[in-house]
Design a protein around this motif. Sequence first.
Motif, short mmCIF file in Angstrom:
data_model
loop_
_atom_site.label_atom_id
_atom_site.label_comp_id
_atom_site.label_asym_id
_atom_site.label_seq_id
_atom_site.Cartn_x
_atom_site.Cartn_y
_atom_site.Cartn_z
N ASP A 1 -41.76 -0.68 -7.35
CA ASP A 1 -42.53 0.17 -6.43
C ASP A 1 -43.73 0.83 -7.11
O ASP A 1 -43.82 2.07 -7.19
N THR B 1 -40.82 3.39 -9.67
CA THR B 1 -39.41 3.70 -9.60
C THR B 1 -38.72 3.04 -10.79
O THR B 1 -39.36 2.33 -11.58
N PHE C 1 -29.35 -1.38 -5.38
CA PHE C 1 -30.28 -0.37 -5.86
C PHE C 1 -29.53 0.75 -6.58
O PHE C 1 -28.63 1.36 -6.01
N MET D 1 -30.96 3.92 -8.59
CA MET D 1 -32.26 4.51 -8.95
C MET D 1 -32.16 6.03 -8.96
O MET D 1 -31.85 6.65 -7.95
N TRP E 1 -36.21 6.31 -4.37
CA TRP E 1 -36.96 5.14 -3.93
C TRP E 1 -38.47 5.35 -4.09
O TRP E 1 -38.92 6.30 -4.70
N ALA E 2 -39.25 4.49 -3.45
CA ALA E 2 -40.68 4.30 -3.78
C ALA E 2 -41.56 5.51 -3.51
O ALA E 2 -41.86 5.82 -2.36
N ILE F 1 -38.67 5.87 4.44
CA ILE F 1 -38.86 5.51 3.02
C ILE F 1 -40.33 5.14 2.81
O ILE F 1 -41.10 5.00 3.76
N ASP F 2 -40.70 4.99 1.55
CA ASP F 2 -41.98 4.41 1.15
C ASP F 2 -43.21 5.17 1.65
O ASP F 2 -44.07 4.61 2.34
N GLU G 1 -42.34 -3.01 4.97
CA GLU G 1 -42.15 -1.71 4.29
C GLU G 1 -43.28 -1.51 3.30
O GLU G 1 -44.24 -2.28 3.27
N GLY G 2 -43.17 -0.43 2.50
CA GLY G 2 -44.09 -0.22 1.39
C GLY G 2 -45.55 -0.14 1.79
O GLY G 2 -46.38 -0.81 1.16
N HIS H 1 -43.54 -4.69 -3.18
CA HIS H 1 -44.13 -3.43 -2.73
C HIS H 1 -45.49 -3.24 -3.40
O HIS H 1 -45.56 -3.18 -4.62
N LEU I 1 -44.21 -6.20 -7.27
CA LEU I 1 -42.99 -6.26 -8.10
C LEU I 1 -42.30 -7.61 -7.97
O LEU I 1 -42.51 -8.35 -7.01
N ARG J 1 -35.86 -4.90 -11.30
CA ARG J 1 -37.18 -5.42 -10.98
C ARG J 1 -38.22 -5.02 -12.02
O ARG J 1 -37.97 -4.18 -12.87
O1 FUB Z 1 -37.11 0.41 -4.48
C1 FUB Z 1 -36.33 0.70 -3.35
C2 FUB Z 1 -36.94 0.08 -2.14
O2 FUB Z 1 -37.09 -1.31 -2.32
C3 FUB Z 1 -38.34 0.55 -1.84
O3 FUB Z 1 -38.38 1.80 -1.24
C4 FUB Z 1 -38.83 -0.58 -1.01
O4 FUB Z 1 -40.22 -0.58 -0.84
C5 FUB Z 1 -38.33 -1.76 -1.80
O5 FUB Z 1 -39.18 -2.03 -2.87
#
Ligand code: FUB
Length: 448
Positions: free
Chosen positions: A37, A52, A61, A63, A99-100, A151-152, A199-200, A252, A267, A283
């Motif tokens: 991200d 991230t 995930f 994180m 997250w991102a 998110i994002d 997304e992103g 992203h 990524l 990633r």
């Molecule tokens: O990194 C977690 C989630 O995965 C991000 O929020 C999305 O954009 C995807 O990359």
Amino acid sequence: MNRHHLLMAVAAVMLPLTQSAAQELNMPVIQTKYTADPAPMVHNDTVYLYTTHDENDAEGFHMKDWLLYTSTDMVNWQDRGAVASLENFEWFKGKNGAWAEQVIERNGKWYMYCPIHGHGIGVLTSDSPYGPFKDPIGKPLVWQKEHWYDIDPTVFIDDDGQAYMYWGNPKTYYVKLNKDMISYSGEIVEVPHIKDYQEGPWCYKRNGHYYMAFASTCCPEGIGYAMSKSPTGPWEYKGHIMNHTHRTRGNHPGIIDYKGKSYCFGLNYDIFRLETSRHAERRSVSVAEMTYNADGTIQELPYFLDCKLEQIEHFNPFRKVEAETMAWGYGLETVAKNPWGKERWNQLVTGIDNGEYIQLKGVDFAKGATSFKVCASCHLYGGTMEIRLDGVDGKLIGSVNITNTKTELKVFETKIKGATGVHDLYFVFKGSEKQKRNLFNLDWWEFK
Ligand code: FUB
């Protein structure tokens, strides 16, 4: 895609990725941690790359914090450590979900917008891009509790001073941020679906055009983009910046202009691929130079590993350089030198095993270096740091024996012979029969 790109793509599908091939292309840009991200930001003459962080044991995930890397030449990156973590948000008691994020500067303050998966989007502020970041509101900035779409975040300040925050998967939303950047006015607005959006989002303005780049429909994601004449749309889908490809899964984007060039970060799993072909959310951030057409549309890029990232200025070795500055350092680790101290960004290079190396690209020794100092600590027998040019077996210009320091950091010095002009610099680490792993830790180095 030109013929060269096509041939590279065909070869890449047929051959497994090797460390030397990835290293040659300068991608992924970080090898010592799993990063995702990318949220690049240009301030003064430096690129601040916030990312991230996928933990080393991540399957899905996993994180917990947000990292920062800086560069002035796009290929040699300094690790600035974790600038914020879930612990910054007192209202969140969980241990996973960082997250991102995106960081933006306004009037000398840095604002970091952090989604915590399933718990909305928080905001942190700092007086410096390196942190420390603090939560000024003690609650999520936005949180639509009826779903997990929040998110994002991407934040953009228009020329008239109005700031916008866009976010979401699979829907896109925006709010108008107030001047304080930590509150908003009006309702959350849902953006009509942009073709291929997943997304992103990454929103920015360039030469009067508004852009919304995004990770395109999962999975595998590519990078798509839309353009508009206004920050509130309507958004017109314009195509791929990078097509969907099975060579990654997520993608992203983060986009900047820097020193006269334009870059698209994204990524992939290419560091993890050096170890295995199985899937886990470990990633790595990569970046490719991108090109705009005269009408503002963007030329489609091949996959990252079919692009070569070029260094944009030489690296000056005649100053104190933090050892955690590198173009390539696969296998090594970085840890905070003093997580409780003032310089929390300062890292040590550790986990140094026999045969591993640090590479710095395009180092300019000008008329010549005569001596070298390195600050290191060693708990056991130690080993040797060979200083070579242009390869792990390249010309030896000096070598330092790093011996037991009773865990203190100490400066070791050696004479240097034969280093003039521009070269790739290699620090090659050698152990002995007595010790082959965890040889020593490095703090900084300097040529004279
Ligand atoms: O990194 C977690 C989630 O995965 C991000 O929020 C999305 O954009 C995807 O990359």
